[in-house]
Scaffold this motif. Structure first.
Motif, short mmCIF file in Angstrom:
data_model
loop_
_atom_site.label_atom_id
_atom_site.label_comp_id
_atom_site.label_asym_id
_atom_site.label_seq_id
_atom_site.Cartn_x
_atom_site.Cartn_y
_atom_site.Cartn_z
N ALA A 1 38.63 52.02 -41.88
CA ALA A 1 38.36 50.58 -41.96
C ALA A 1 39.57 49.80 -41.48
O ALA A 1 40.71 50.13 -41.83
CB ALA A 1 38.00 50.18 -43.39
N SER A 2 39.33 48.76 -40.72
CA SER A 2 40.41 47.89 -40.24
C SER A 2 39.88 46.48 -40.10
O SER A 2 38.69 46.22 -40.26
CB SER A 2 40.95 48.40 -38.90
OG SER A 2 39.93 48.35 -37.92
N GLN A 3 40.77 45.53 -39.80
CA GLN A 3 40.40 44.12 -39.57
C GLN A 3 39.53 43.58 -40.72
O GLN A 3 38.46 43.04 -40.50
CB GLN A 3 39.68 43.97 -38.23
CG GLN A 3 40.52 44.41 -37.04
CD GLN A 3 39.76 44.34 -35.73
OE1 GLN A 3 38.61 43.89 -35.67
NE2 GLN A 3 40.40 44.79 -34.66
N CYS A 4 40.00 43.74 -41.92
CA CYS A 4 39.23 43.36 -43.10
C CYS A 4 39.40 41.87 -43.42
O CYS A 4 40.49 41.31 -43.26
CB CYS A 4 39.67 44.19 -44.31
SG CYS A 4 39.45 45.97 -44.06
N TYR B 1 34.56 44.50 -42.73
CA TYR B 1 35.60 45.31 -42.08
C TYR B 1 35.02 45.91 -40.79
O TYR B 1 33.81 45.97 -40.59
CB TYR B 1 36.09 46.42 -43.01
CG TYR B 1 34.99 47.37 -43.44
CD1 TYR B 1 34.69 48.52 -42.71
CD2 TYR B 1 34.25 47.11 -44.59
CE1 TYR B 1 33.68 49.39 -43.11
CE2 TYR B 1 33.23 47.97 -45.00
CZ TYR B 1 32.95 49.09 -44.25
OH TYR B 1 31.94 49.94 -44.65
N VAL C 1 36.61 51.71 -49.06
CA VAL C 1 36.85 50.27 -49.05
C VAL C 1 36.67 49.74 -50.47
O VAL C 1 35.74 50.13 -51.18
CB VAL C 1 35.88 49.56 -48.08
CG1 VAL C 1 36.18 48.05 -48.03
CG2 VAL C 1 35.98 50.17 -46.69
N SER D 1 30.90 47.09 -37.41
CA SER D 1 31.41 46.43 -38.61
C SER D 1 30.59 46.86 -39.81
O SER D 1 29.43 47.25 -39.70
CB SER D 1 31.37 44.91 -38.46
OG SER D 1 30.04 44.45 -38.35
N ASP E 1 40.76 45.92 -49.60
CA ASP E 1 41.61 46.88 -48.92
C ASP E 1 40.88 48.20 -48.77
O ASP E 1 39.69 48.33 -49.10
CB ASP E 1 42.94 47.05 -49.66
CG ASP E 1 42.80 47.73 -51.02
OD1 ASP E 1 41.68 48.17 -51.37
OD2 ASP E 1 43.82 47.83 -51.73
N CYS F 1 43.83 47.32 -43.19
CA CYS F 1 42.71 46.71 -43.92
C CYS F 1 43.26 46.10 -45.20
O CYS F 1 43.45 46.81 -46.20
CB CYS F 1 41.63 47.74 -44.24
SG CYS F 1 40.27 47.07 -45.25
#
Length: 364
Positions: A34-37, A79, A89, A154, A189, A201
């Protein structure tokens, strides 16, 4: 005339509140990072009030700790999910300030702008049991699930929360509009399978500041309970000679009775208005007689009934636009003494003379 009477009745309305909770199940398709949360728009529903139509009503018998009103707020964490090592997550949160005084009051509430009314925040998710948002230095986990990939790249984690207004003590009433000094700390996070927190994240949000400053302008009223929902006033028997002139009461005098309220909050200020059941458009000070009589006896003619306040000898005018203060709370009770009189309106003929009125209690 034989056994004429006035039957005073009250209409009581009750509302049943149901709050539905949605529990979502999530399925892990494949390992994902997961990224860009970030937190998306939190969606708040309308306030649902447990007692009253659109106002919270509190009597002396309402226990401290009672839930007075509630509304749902759904929190979305968004995310970008990509194939890779599996991440979990999480949404974490806690109160970081409890309002005036800096801490949480009784019943896990923060203070609102109305003394005696507190705000509590409950939560649930597919991965956690129902809980109450508490004050913690380190935010606790409110929801967690495995990160997923999707066709658009996403994913979303959802947290269902419910805000509740709680009676925490004596209150003077008013409009609940804010939680002065209150704040929360929500974190979105992710962690990997070894428990390492992701560096790509991480998002924070203070929904206490954003969503509890407007509590829907919910009005809190201090109210009473009706001691007797139906009052019957027996007027006795009169002779046609007891009415010497037009617009005059009977020479025998009237009949006294009282409307009593109990379990009143100390700050309650009830007012009353009465409606003529036989003529709901009646806005005069004369209560009309019923055309129906008992045992087929003819109705009396040439008379009506007038009600007056004992405290100031003022006549009661009917209709919702004619309202009267009932008096002050004494010993958790309010008593409004009244008198009913037969009044001559024309040529008096013998017969039954019954009338009926509904009375309604209003609070500021």
């Amino acid at each position: 005339m034989t056994n004429p009477s006035i039957s005073l009745k009250i209409i009581l309305k009750y509302n049943l509140l149901m709050i539905f909770f949605t529990f979502l199940s999530n399925y892990t398709l494949a390992g994902a990072t997961a990224s860009q949360c970030y937190f998306d728009n939190a969606l708040g529903g309308p306030w649902n009030i447990y007692a009253g139509n659109n106002k919270i009503q509190i009597s002396n018998s309402t226990p401290v700790g009672t839930v007075l009103a509630a509304r749902g707020i759904t929190v979305f964490g968004v995310y970008t999910g990509k194939s890779g090592e599996p991440d979990t997550v999480r949404i974490k949160g806690s109160w970081i300030s409890g309002g005036v005084g800096g801490g949480l009051a009784d019943y896990h509430t923060v203070s609102t702008n109305i003394p005696g009314i507190g705000l509590r925040w409950r939560y649930s998710s597919s991965s956690t049991s129902n809980g109450i948002l508490l004050r913690n230095a380190v935010p606790i986990i409110l929801a967690e699930e495995a990160a997923e990939t999707s066709a658009v790249g996403s994913g979303t984690i959802q947290l269902t929360t419910v805000q509740e207004l709680i009676l925490t003590g004596n209150t003077s009433g008013g409009v609940v509009t804010s939680t002065p000094g209150a704040a929360t700390n929500f974190i979105l996070d992710a962690i990997d399978s070894t428990g390492v927190v992701s560096k790509v994240c991480n998002a924070t949000g203070d929904f206490g500041d954003k969503y509890t400053l407007d509590l829907g302008n919910v009005q809190v009223q201090n109210v009473c309970e009706i001691e007797t929902p139906s009052i019957q006033v027996m007027m006795g028997s009169f002779s046609t000679t007891d009415f010497p002139s037009i617009n005059s009461p009977s020479l025998q005098g009237g009949t006294r009775f009282s409307i009593r309220l109990n379990n009143c909050s100390a700050a309650a200020k009830p007012s009353i208005y009465l409606v003529d059941i036989n003529n709901r458009n009646n806005v005069s000070d004369l209560l009309s007689l019923s055309p129906a009589t008992e045992f087929g006896a003819p109705p009396a003619q040439g008379i009506a009934i007038r009600l007056k306040l004992i405290s100031n000898n003022q006549s009661i005018w009917f209709g919702s636009n004619n309202s009267y203060l009932m008096g002050s709370v004494i010993g958790n009770m309010v008593e409004m003494p009244l008198q009913a009189d037969y009044i001559r309106t024309g040529t008096v003929t013998a017969g039954h003379a019954n009338a009926a009125a509904e009375f309604f209690i209003d609070y500021p």
